[in-house]
Design an enzyme around this catalytic site. Structure first.
Site, short mmCIF file in Angstrom:
data_model
loop_
_atom_site.label_atom_id
_atom_site.label_comp_id
_atom_site.label_asym_id
_atom_site.label_seq_id
_atom_site.Cartn_x
_atom_site.Cartn_y
_atom_site.Cartn_z
N GLY A 189 0.62 -1.43 -0.10
CA GLY A 189 0.08 -0.05 0.08
C GLY A 189 0.74 1.21 0.08
N SER A 190 0.18 2.34 0.57
CA SER A 190 1.00 3.53 0.36
C SER A 190 1.98 3.48 1.41
CB SER A 190 0.01 4.76 0.53
OG SER A 190 -0.68 4.50 1.83
N VAL A 193 0.62 4.94 5.08
CA VAL A 193 -0.04 3.67 5.82
C VAL A 193 1.00 2.69 6.25
CG1 VAL A 193 -1.85 2.08 5.89
CG2 VAL A 193 -2.12 4.21 4.85
N GLY A 194 2.12 2.54 5.27
CA GLY A 194 3.10 1.66 5.61
C GLY A 194 3.74 1.73 7.07
N GLU A 211 5.72 -3.47 1.02
CA GLU A 211 5.60 -3.14 -0.48
C GLU A 211 5.00 -1.91 -0.79
OE1 GLU A 211 7.32 -4.73 -2.66
OE2 GLU A 211 7.56 -6.62 -1.62
N CYS A 245 2.02 0.63 -9.11
CA CYS A 245 3.00 1.20 -8.02
C CYS A 245 4.33 1.38 -8.84
CB CYS A 245 3.15 0.18 -6.84
SG CYS A 245 3.79 -1.38 -7.45
P1 NAD Z 1 -3.34 2.16 1.28
O1 NAD Z 1 -2.16 2.34 1.98
O2 NAD Z 1 -4.44 3.46 1.28
O3 NAD Z 1 -4.38 0.99 1.70
C1 NAD Z 1 -3.70 -0.21 1.47
C2 NAD Z 1 -4.39 -1.06 2.87
O4 NAD Z 1 -4.20 -0.48 4.01
C3 NAD Z 1 -5.80 -0.95 2.42
O5 NAD Z 1 -6.20 -2.67 2.65
C4 NAD Z 1 -6.78 -0.32 3.44
O6 NAD Z 1 -7.79 -0.81 3.87
C5 NAD Z 1 -5.37 -0.34 4.41
N1 NAD Z 1 -5.59 0.90 5.24
C6 NAD Z 1 -5.62 2.08 4.69
N2 NAD Z 1 -5.57 3.25 5.66
C7 NAD Z 1 -5.22 2.60 6.76
C8 NAD Z 1 -4.96 3.05 8.16
N3 NAD Z 1 -4.93 4.25 8.33
N4 NAD Z 1 -4.78 2.11 9.10
C9 NAD Z 1 -4.53 0.91 8.69
N5 NAD Z 1 -4.92 0.18 7.42
C10 NAD Z 1 -5.15 1.24 6.70
O7 NAD Z 1 -3.10 2.10 -0.35
P2 NAD Z 1 -4.04 2.07 -1.71
O8 NAD Z 1 -4.33 3.39 -1.88
O9 NAD Z 1 -4.83 0.81 -1.39
O10 NAD Z 1 -3.08 1.48 -2.70
C11 NAD Z 1 -2.16 2.32 -3.69
C12 NAD Z 1 -0.72 2.59 -3.03
O11 NAD Z 1 -0.27 1.17 -2.77
C13 NAD Z 1 0.22 3.36 -3.70
O12 NAD Z 1 0.90 4.13 -3.10
C14 NAD Z 1 1.07 2.37 -4.35
O13 NAD Z 1 2.12 2.58 -5.02
C15 NAD Z 1 1.08 1.14 -3.29
N6 NAD Z 1 1.42 -0.35 -3.99
C16 NAD Z 1 2.48 -0.70 -3.93
C17 NAD Z 1 2.89 -1.88 -4.36
C18 NAD Z 1 4.13 -2.46 -4.33
O14 NAD Z 1 4.43 -3.70 -4.54
N7 NAD Z 1 5.14 -1.99 -3.75
C19 NAD Z 1 1.81 -2.59 -5.15
C20 NAD Z 1 0.69 -2.13 -5.30
C21 NAD Z 1 0.30 -0.57 -4.78
#
Ligand code: NAD
Length: 469
Positions: A189-190, A193-194, A211, A245
């Site tokens: 994810g982002s 949030v990571g 990731e 991503c």
């Molecule tokens: P996100 O971080 O908003 O959400 C990812 C997950 O985290 C979701 O399941 C969501 O429910 C959960 N989440 C969101 N906010 C949270 C919080 N405050 N506390 C706990 N959990 C929470 O990401 P997104 O918008 O779903 O995806 C897009 C991002 O993911 C982009 O930044 C993209 O670059 C990245 N991404 C990375 C890879 C990789 O392999 N490196 C692959 C795909 C996407």
């Protein structure tokens, strides 16, 4: 929900102790069951992805189904090799002992996924988790509800919930999950949030694979084959509507080849995404942004760049209600524009001219380390210089995105773009504890040379070792 989360975790905790010593054949059966389900339900997967992202069927087959089945095939082919004890040399100091690495399951794992490849990014880490002998709780993205519901159904049909289970939901449910003492957390994810995930994991000292996202630059020098570069960049940027991503985020180009590149991008975009000239909005090959909020964010980024003086080279039409933006190319984007400050994650590509290799390298090194770095060039020295003077999760010369599915490369970021690696053996390793095992002879041990009392002779041995061993 909290009680379901707790009871699911507890059941998996108990089961995980049993999985430590079960036969590898059981893992193979689980992987085979997952593969059969996917092969039998391709149509359901395609429908869910179309509902969530208007993803073309063939695109779903490539980026959501093949990515998972190839991961499954690899795990099935190599699992016996991966799980075998890995014997290591004793060296001179440990002569007479035998030692090996035993890859044991970490135990209970949590897999949190984003929406942009919502089936792939749940299932690929799941394959590694199963191959390494773990239990797993899956948390798909709430922003792709059709795929999330399908994954829930799949897991019910394939697995015992004490081994694999799904918790659907958003921030609230994920926050509850993150309170639990998982042995490993795999988050995609982002970056923001990571950081939340890593802070929560720190409370239990759970290990993490993160990731994450970020801005992946593309550099095109004057020696590059411009038509080839344009075609590959158009594909990598606009497929999945730029919501990848490792999609090219922004582009630096030598001024000598800029005009030719812009003209080739226009040609290639029409060829790839509007081949019957019915307009991108009617194209079967062009998907949509995930929701109105993201679409609005993209149109704000575009407007901000234009307001600051960027030149619209291609596209620009957009409608947040339709979650739609034409493939869009900007040039001369001022350095203050917001587009340089956040991951774009949509069909919008800014392009600027660069003056020297040093400028590019300094720029990249002043930013968070990218997930991917792309360079189009015939100049080996230039590519080597970029490779050595910058840091990124991956680097790809004369192509984009393809590093993701290479069968033998690790995938992941570095610092802000990620921690840990996934795919194949690297994914298996992240989900395993590399336990060191050493077997000593009974009675005999070289180490006794270092037991006290310490006299002159022992001191000489240690001196010798410090110098040569
Ligand atoms: P996100 O971080 O908003 O959400 C990812 C997950 O985290 C979701 O399941 C969501 O429910 C959960 N989440 C969101 N906010 C949270 C919080 N405050 N506390 C706990 N959990 C929470 O990401 P997104 O918008 O779903 O995806 C897009 C991002 O993911 C982009 O930044 C993209 O670059 C990245 N991404 C990375 C890879 C990789 O392999 N490196 C692959 C795909 C996407």
């Amino acid at each position: 929900m909290i009680t379901t989360i707790q009871s699911t975790f507890e059941a998996q905790k108990i089961k995980s102790l049993e999985l430590r010593y079960e036969s590898i054949q059981n893992r193979i059966e689980r992987l085979k069951a997952l593969k059969s389900w996917i092969l039998d339900n391709k149509d359901r997967i395609r429908k869910a992805l179309y509902q969530d992202l208007k993803k073309p069927e063939t695109d779903t087959d490539i980026s959501e189904i093949f990515t998972v089945t190839s991961e499954l095939n690899k795990a099935l082919k190599y699992i016996k090799q991966w799980t075998r004890p890995e014997y290591v040399s004793p060296g001179l100091t440990y002569l007479g002992t035998s030692a090996y690495i035993h890859y044991e399951p970490k135990g209970t794992t949590l897999i949190i996924a984003p929406w942009n490849f919502p089936f792939n990014l749940v299932c690929v880490p799941l394959v590694s988790a199963i191959a390494a002998g773990n239990t797993a709780i899956l948390k798909p993205s709430e922003l792709t509800p059709a795929t999330s519901a399908l994954i829930t159904q799949m897991v019910k049909e394939v697995f015992n919930p004490s081994i694999v289970a799904v918790i659907e939901g958003a921030v609230e449910e994920t926050t509850e999950l993150l309170k639990l003492p998982f042995d490993h957390i795999f988050f995609t994810g982002s970056t923001n949030v990571g950081k939340i995930v890593m802070a929560a994991a720190a409370k239990n000292l759970s290990s993490v694979t993160l990731e994450l996202g970020g801005k992946s630059p593309v550099i095109i020098d004057k020696s590059a084959n411009i038509k080839d570069a344009a075609k590959k960049i158009v594909w990598g940027k606009f497929v999945n509507n730029g919501q990848t991503c490792i999609a090219p985020d922004y582009l630096f180009i030598d001024s000598e080849v800029k005009d030719k590149f812009v003209s080739e991008v226009k040609n290639q975009t029409r060829k790839l995404f509007d081949s019957d000239s019915s307009g991108f909005e009617n194209s079967d090959s062009y998907s949509r942004m995930v929701n109105k909020k993201h679409s609005k964010r993209l149109s704000t980024l575009l407007q901000d760049a234009l307001d600051q003086g960027a030149v619209l080279e291609m596209g620009g039409e957009n409608s947040s209600d339709q979650k739609y933006m034409e493939p869009t190319l900007l040039s001369n984007v001022p350095s203050d524009a917001t587009i340089w400050k956040e991951e774009i994650f949509g069909p919008l590509l800014p392009l600027n001219i660069y003056e020297s290799a040093k400028d590019i390298i300094d720029h990249i090194n002043s930013q968070p380390k990218p997930l991917a770095l792309y360079v189009f060039t015939k100049d080996r020295k230039f590519a080597n210089e970029l490779q050595q003077k910058t840091s990124s999760g991956s680097m790809c010369i004369n192509d984009v995105v393809i590093q993701y599915s290479h069968p033998n490369l690790p995938f992941g970021g570095v610092n802000e773009s990620g921690i840990g690696k996934s795919h194949g053996y690297y994914g298996f390793q992240d989900f395993s504890n590399a336990k060191s095992v050493i077997k000593q002879r009974i009675g005999l041990t070289n180490t006794s040379a270092f037991y006290p009392p310490f006299g002159e002779f022992k001191r000489k041995i240690v001196d010798f070792m410090i110098k040569y061993f």
